[in-house]
Write a protein that holds these residues in place. Structure first.
Motif, PDB file in Angstrom:
ATOM      1  N   TYR C 274       1.396   4.919   4.064  1.00 55.30           N
ATOM      2  CA  TYR C 274       1.208   3.618   3.407  1.00 55.30           C
ATOM      3  C   TYR C 274       1.533   3.683   1.916  1.00 55.30           C
ATOM      4  O   TYR C 274       0.710   3.376   1.055  1.00 55.30           O
ATOM      5  CB  TYR C 274      -0.221   3.120   3.628  1.00 55.30           C
ATOM      6  CG  TYR C 274      -0.520   2.960   5.098  1.00 55.30           C
ATOM      7  CD1 TYR C 274       0.240   2.084   5.878  1.00 55.30           C
ATOM      8  CD2 TYR C 274      -1.515   3.714   5.716  1.00 55.30           C
ATOM      9  CE1 TYR C 274      -0.005   1.952   7.230  1.00 55.30           C
ATOM     10  CE2 TYR C 274      -1.756   3.576   7.074  1.00 55.30           C
ATOM     11  CZ  TYR C 274      -0.992   2.702   7.818  1.00 55.30           C
ATOM     12  OH  TYR C 274      -1.217   2.571   9.160  1.00 55.30           O
ATOM     13  N   TRP C 275       2.725   4.117   1.615  1.00 55.50           N
ATOM     14  CA  TRP C 275       3.190   4.217   0.233  1.00 55.50           C
ATOM     15  C   TRP C 275       3.233   2.853  -0.448  1.00 55.50           C
ATOM     16  O   TRP C 275       2.860   2.709  -1.605  1.00 55.50           O
ATOM     17  CB  TRP C 275       4.557   4.889   0.210  1.00 55.50           C
ATOM     18  CG  TRP C 275       5.329   4.689  -1.060  1.00 55.50           C
ATOM     19  CD1 TRP C 275       6.483   4.001  -1.208  1.00 55.50           C
ATOM     20  CD2 TRP C 275       4.997   5.201  -2.353  1.00 55.50           C
ATOM     21  NE1 TRP C 275       6.903   4.041  -2.519  1.00 55.50           N
ATOM     22  CE2 TRP C 275       5.999   4.770  -3.240  1.00 55.50           C
ATOM     23  CE3 TRP C 275       3.946   5.973  -2.857  1.00 55.50           C
ATOM     24  CZ2 TRP C 275       5.996   5.072  -4.587  1.00 55.50           C
ATOM     25  CZ3 TRP C 275       3.939   6.270  -4.210  1.00 55.50           C
ATOM     26  CH2 TRP C 275       4.950   5.829  -5.062  1.00 55.50           C
ATOM     27  N   GLY C 276       3.678   1.844   0.298  1.00 52.53           N
ATOM     28  CA  GLY C 276       3.783   0.497  -0.268  1.00 52.53           C
ATOM     29  C   GLY C 276       2.432  -0.020  -0.745  1.00 52.53           C
ATOM     30  O   GLY C 276       2.327  -0.635  -1.809  1.00 52.53           O
ATOM     31  N   LEU C 277       1.410   0.266   0.046  1.00 52.10           N
ATOM     32  CA  LEU C 277       0.058  -0.163  -0.303  1.00 52.10           C
ATOM     33  C   LEU C 277      -0.372   0.459  -1.626  1.00 52.10           C
ATOM     34  O   LEU C 277      -0.912  -0.212  -2.513  1.00 52.10           O
ATOM     35  CB  LEU C 277      -0.896   0.273   0.822  1.00 52.10           C
ATOM     36  CG  LEU C 277      -2.298  -0.307   0.818  1.00 52.10           C
ATOM     37  CD1 LEU C 277      -2.242  -1.803   0.972  1.00 52.10           C
ATOM     38  CD2 LEU C 277      -3.114   0.312   1.950  1.00 52.10           C
ATOM     39  N   ILE C 278      -0.088   1.744  -1.779  1.00 47.36           N
ATOM     40  CA  ILE C 278      -0.488   2.450  -3.000  1.00 47.36           C
ATOM     41  C   ILE C 278       0.310   1.950  -4.204  1.00 47.36           C
ATOM     42  O   ILE C 278      -0.257   1.593  -5.241  1.00 47.36           O
ATOM     43  CB  ILE C 278      -0.293   3.971  -2.812  1.00 47.36           C
ATOM     44  CG1 ILE C 278      -1.267   4.468  -1.754  1.00 47.36           C
ATOM     45  CG2 ILE C 278      -0.481   4.712  -4.119  1.00 47.36           C
ATOM     46  CD1 ILE C 278      -0.965   5.839  -1.235  1.00 47.36           C
ATOM     47  N   LEU C 279       1.618   1.908  -4.047  1.00 46.45           N
ATOM     48  CA  LEU C 279       2.467   1.441  -5.146  1.00 46.45           C
ATOM     49  C   LEU C 279       2.114   0.009  -5.539  1.00 46.45           C
ATOM     50  O   LEU C 279       1.969  -0.309  -6.725  1.00 46.45           O
ATOM     51  CB  LEU C 279       3.940   1.522  -4.735  1.00 46.45           C
ATOM     52  CG  LEU C 279       4.950   0.964  -5.738  1.00 46.45           C
ATOM     53  CD1 LEU C 279       4.880   1.720  -7.054  1.00 46.45           C
ATOM     54  CD2 LEU C 279       6.368   1.037  -5.187  1.00 46.45           C
ATOM     55  N   GLY C 280       1.959  -0.854  -4.524  1.00 41.44           N
ATOM     56  CA  GLY C 280       1.632  -2.252  -4.794  1.00 41.44           C
ATOM     57  C   GLY C 280       0.321  -2.384  -5.542  1.00 41.44           C
ATOM     58  O   GLY C 280       0.196  -3.179  -6.472  1.00 41.44           O
ATOM     59  N   THR C 281      -0.660  -1.585  -5.155  1.00 45.54           N
ATOM     60  CA  THR C 281      -1.964  -1.651  -5.810  1.00 45.54           C
ATOM     61  C   THR C 281      -1.867  -1.192  -7.264  1.00 45.54           C
ATOM     62  O   THR C 281      -2.350  -1.869  -8.172  1.00 45.54           O
ATOM     63  CB  THR C 281      -2.987  -0.771  -5.063  1.00 45.54           C
ATOM     64  OG1 THR C 281      -2.923  -1.097  -3.679  1.00 45.54           O
ATOM     65  CG2 THR C 281      -4.378  -0.999  -5.580  1.00 45.54           C
ATOM     66  N   ILE C 282      -1.217  -0.059  -7.477  1.00 46.47           N
ATOM     67  CA  ILE C 282      -1.056   0.430  -8.856  1.00 46.47           C
ATOM     68  C   ILE C 282      -0.366  -0.623  -9.713  1.00 46.47           C
ATOM     69  O   ILE C 282      -0.829  -0.988 -10.798  1.00 46.47           O
ATOM     70  CB  ILE C 282      -0.204   1.728  -8.894  1.00 46.47           C
ATOM     71  CG1 ILE C 282      -0.897   2.856  -8.132  1.00 46.47           C
ATOM     72  CG2 ILE C 282       0.059   2.163 -10.334  1.00 46.47           C
ATOM     73  CD1 ILE C 282      -0.057   4.109  -8.006  1.00 46.47           C
ATOM     74  N   LEU C 283       0.731  -1.117  -9.185  1.00 45.99           N
ATOM     75  CA  LEU C 283       1.541  -2.055  -9.957  1.00 45.99           C
ATOM     76  C   LEU C 283       0.770  -3.324 -10.288  1.00 45.99           C
ATOM     77  O   LEU C 283       0.768  -3.790 -11.431  1.00 45.99           O
ATOM     78  CB  LEU C 283       2.811  -2.397  -9.181  1.00 45.99           C
ATOM     79  CG  LEU C 283       3.761  -3.346  -9.881  1.00 45.99           C
ATOM     80  CD1 LEU C 283       4.343  -2.704 -11.116  1.00 45.99           C
ATOM     81  CD2 LEU C 283       4.874  -3.769  -8.942  1.00 45.99           C
TER      82      LEU C 283
END
Lengths: 298, 245, 310
Positions: C274-283
């Motif tokens: 779930y890379w998208g979830l992590i990146l989206g959250t950080i961003l």
């Protein structure tokens, strides 16, 4: 001559009508995007994700109700409402605090939401393809001018104008719509005369999301519901909105027609490169009318 | 040097400038006055290419310049300040002037040199002469309003113009700032023999530094002449000074 | 100060040169990707950070650079040096053509028109099976022995990236770079002092497109392939994110941002899909909780920071 007769043979013509019926979905989704872009000034990249959520929700509802007409109708109601509810949370939770941000920031913020929603869909529904079968009543084809046209495509061809009229009524005949239009032109003025713009914006955003969800629910029986369906749609929806004129719902209608028609015609004329034609049309329009076909609210 | 002949420019149906005539001779200081909405700023925008005239002629040193782009007109020797402060607000005072100098020397396409320290001598000299030298490394958005206006004049000046156009140079300034600004404009005219065209609401200031005055009302030229002539003109008194002056 | 930055640069370069013998093959590959992605992000920053141009579809130039090089090597059978320069030149040429069309618009309209043009290029590459290989892309591009191994391609990438960054840093600190910052800050003022704003923007776009193309040709060397996803719109958004996270108004920010994201992605992927979830959250956290936006935050940094002193 042979080429022309091929072009106008009944088979290709009904294929053309099927293509046209798909533009209905493009119109529904991109009109929602256009509303949000025009009135709230948010270039909402997550719009495609909401469309995908709509499709997956429709799939789940239909399975929950065990298929049949009732389940299908329920899906068409519940899926868009579910997406609208999600939109409500996003608007109240995030966007309502961020309207003054730069477009670049909003673009990237909505992109980050798109990433998050994409993975949430993966968590809830998994990575497999899902598909929805039409209720028996809607299977089969009607004869239009001697041409066979699947019932469902006929339904879509009828739904498009209905949505267009509905949007026209909301925007031009309701108080909410009038305030929203005024706010699109001059936000400060509208709030200065004591109208709570916040709720108008929330309503607009939710309506836009509803349309994304509806588009997703309508496409469900016609495609493989899968992760990644958001990506291919969002770029098309953006191009349609740009071509039509940012924020102009009629522009979205016109843009969808141009996009859908050039695609259907393109595939008839040159099957291998058919998909290129709508992109070419968008560029051709923008080279001559860089602000789109119809006047933008910007 | 500058000749504006029956220029017309309309926004939609509204004729903002309607048959304006203006003549500025070399070395003169000419003021344009007129009530709000008379079309003074529009006239300036026409001269500097920010707007294109519908009809009429704008001649600079005998050549038609109406409808050319702002950067082309600047190259021909007209630079300006704007009514609302218009500077590179995120750059330092030094860099503001430096870019103007580099542009004049046509070095803006140079991708090989180090910009640091380029044209420093001239920039510092200019900043000294307008009194901003000790603030040269301050980001210009942090300057006082008066200093920003002066900086804008310094930037316009660095284009080494033959004609300098100032749109309300003292608007929004405190009295002592206005004083400094007037002294600056005088000095520019004396030192460099600069031709200056400006518009201003402060009549004291106008009659103080202008050699000639052009009066604009509803987009047209009412009268042009020396300060004395204008002061005595009854039409001007009616239209502009409310008959009381 | 001068000396320190020179020493720091040499130290980093030395470290990067010494790296490969200690790393497994896969990580040498990743290191190459980090370098060329950093180059890509920095080239975008030249347009969006320095020029204030809403370059929303930068990876088109990355893709065209890659396809240019790959097609030269496979179809034309051109010598490697020719192919290496052909890709970036194709990207620069495309950037010029797109720029001529876009440059009269500003901000969001500029970005939108660029997305449209870029998508046309993408869809053409995507469908043109007989020439570009369509959605399969081009694989197994033949390379000269010297740069065919993982280490060889790494050193090649390192050298080209270092030279390109040096060149871009020079451009950023040149009169042209300063003028570009002026245009970003205030186009009206720029015009009024005689700067031809459109032509400067165009020049900036061509330079950014060229270096984006260089990054693309490096990708062919590292991965021996080119495929349409490289130039799909969402990848452009990802590169924008790299610039944003690192800081758009600094020269090295985008490089730092892209390295962080590429490495993070590699390591996170080991543990979760779930890379998208992590990146989206950080961003989203970054965008929401820096009230000025990162732009404003870094603008302040930038004033005291390195670009100022450059």
């Amino acid at each position: 001559m042979e080429f022309l007769s091929h072009l106008f043979s009944s088979g290709t013509l009904s294929q053309f009508l099927v293509g046209l019926s798909r533009t209905t979905i493009l119109f529904i989704v991109s009109s929602g995007l256009s509303l949000i872009l025009g009135i709230l000034r948010i270039p909402n990249v997550a719009h495609g994700s909401l469309y995908m959520v709509g499709a997956f929700l429709a799939y789940s509802v239909i399975h929950l109700f065990g298929g049949g007409v009732a389940a299908f109708v329920a899906a068409l109601v519940i899926a868009p409402l579910g997406v609208a509810a999600l939109g409500f949370v996003l608007e109240r939770g995030f966007f309502s605090h961020l309207y003054e941000r730069e477009h670049l920031m909003l673009l990237l913020l909505t992109f980050s939401f798109a990433l998050i929603i994409g993975d949430l869909v993966k968590i809830v529904w998994g990575t497999e393809y899902r598909s929805v079968t039409l209720p028996v009543v809607l299977q089969g084809s009607a004869e239009i001018l001697g041409l066979p046209l699947p019932y469902y495509n006929l339904v879509l061809l009828l739904v498009g104008p209905v949505i267009a009229v509905f949007l026209w009524l909301v925007i031009n005949r309701t108080k909410m719509g009038k305030i929203a239009r005024a706010a699109a032109v001059d936000r400060e003025m509208v709030s200065a005369v004591g109208i709570n713009v916040g709720w108008v914006f929330a309503f607009t955003f939710v309506l836009g999301c509803f349309l994304a969800g509806l588009g997703g629910a309508l496409i469900a029986p016609m495609t493989n519901i899968s992760l990644g369906m958001d990506h291919s749609l969002i770029i098309e929806a953006f191009l349609i909105v740009i071509m039509g004129g940012l924020g102009n719902v009629w522009g979205a209608l016109l843009g969808s027609l141009v996009f859908g028609l050039t695609q259907s015609l393109g595939i008839l004329v040159w099957p291998k490169f058919g998909i290129v034609f709508p992109y070419l049309a968008v560029v051709a329009v923008l080279v001559f009318r860089p602000r789109g076909l119809l006047s933008s609210t910007w | 040097m500058l000749r504006v002949e029956s220029v017309v420019m309309s926004f939609g149906g509204f004729k903002a400038v309607n048959g304006a005539n203006l003549h500025v001779g070399a070395g003169e200081i000419v003021a344009v006055i007129g009530p709000n909405g008379a079309g003074k700023t529009t006239l300036f925008n026409l001269i500097t290419g920010h707007l294109a005239p519908d009809s009429g002629r704008i001649l600079f040193k005998g050549r038609e310049i109406g409808g050319l782009s702002p950067h082309v007109i600047c190259r021909k020797g007209i630079t300006r300040s704007f009514q609302v402060v218009n500077i590179f607000s995120q750059l330092t005072v030094f860099e503001n002037v430096q870019i103007a100098v580099l542009s004049r020397e046509r070095k803006t396409y140079d991708i090989f040199s180090k910009v640091e320290g380029m044209a420093a001598e001239e920039v510092e000299r200019t900043l000294r002469s307008v009194g901003l030298h000790d603030k040269r490394n301050v980001e210009s958005v942090l300057l006082s309003h008066g200093d920003q206006k002066v900086l804008e004049i310094a930037v316009a000046l660095s284009g080494k113009p033959e004609l300098l156009i100032l749109d309300e140079p003292t608007a929004g300034m405190a009295p002592e700032e206005t004083e400094t600004c007037i002294r600056l404009i005088r000095k520019l005219s004396d030192e460099f023999g600069l031709t200056i065209l400006f518009c201003e609401h402060d009549m004291g200031l106008v009659f103080d530094i202008a050699q000639r005055v052009m009066v604009m009302v509803r987009g047209g030229t009412v009268v042009q002449g020396s300060c004395e002539e204008v002061r005595r003109n009854t039409e001007v008194q009616d239209a502009y000074l409310g008959g009381s002056a | 100060m001068k000396h320190r930055s020179l020493v720091a640069t040499l130290a980093v370069l030395g470290l990067l040169c010494a790296l490969p013998p200690f790393l497994p093959r896969f990580y040498v590959y990743i290191a190459s990707i980090v370098l060329l992605t950093g180059l890509l992000a920095t080239s975008l920053n030249l347009a969006i950070g320095y020029g204030g141009l809403y370059q929303f579809h930068h990876t088109v130039f990355y893709g065209v650079g890659a396809y240019g090089t790959a097609l030269m090597l496979t179809r034309a059978g051109a010598p490697a040096p020719v192919a290496m320069i052909a890709g970036p030149l194709a990207a620069a040429l495309l950037s010029l053509v797109m720029g001529v069309i876009c440059v009269r618009l500003s901000k969001l309209y500029f970005g939108m028109l660029q997305i449209s043009l870029g998508s046309l290029v993408w869809v053409t590459v995507y469908r043109w099976y007989s020439f570009t290989g369509g959605d399969d892309g081009i694989h197994g591009v033949p390379l000269p022995d010297l740069i065919a191994s993982a280490k060889g391609s790494y050193y090649y990438t390192l050298a080209v990236t270092a030279l390109s960054l040096l060149a871009m840093r020079r451009i950023a600190g040149s009169p042209f770079g300063k003028t570009l910052q002026g245009i970003r800050d205030n186009p009206v003022r720029s015009e009024a002092i005689g700067v031809d704003v459109k032509r400067h923007k165009l020049a900036a776009l061509v330079i950014a497109g060229f270096f984006g193309g260089v990054a693309g040709s490096l990708f062919v060397v590292v991965d021996t392939s080119a495929f349409p996803d490289m130039m799909f719109w969402t990848y452009s958004l990802e590169v924008l994110i790299m610039c944003l996270l690192g800081g758009m108004y600094t020269f090295w920010g985008p490089f730092v941002g892209s390295s962080t994201l590429v490495l993070l992605r590699v390591f996170v992927s080991v543990y979760t899909q779930y890379w998208g979830l992590i990146l989206g959250t950080i961003l989203s956290l970054v965008i929401i909780f820096l009230p000025d936006g990162m732009l404003g935050f870094f603008a302040r940094r930038f004033r005291k920071g390195e670009v100022r002193g450059a």
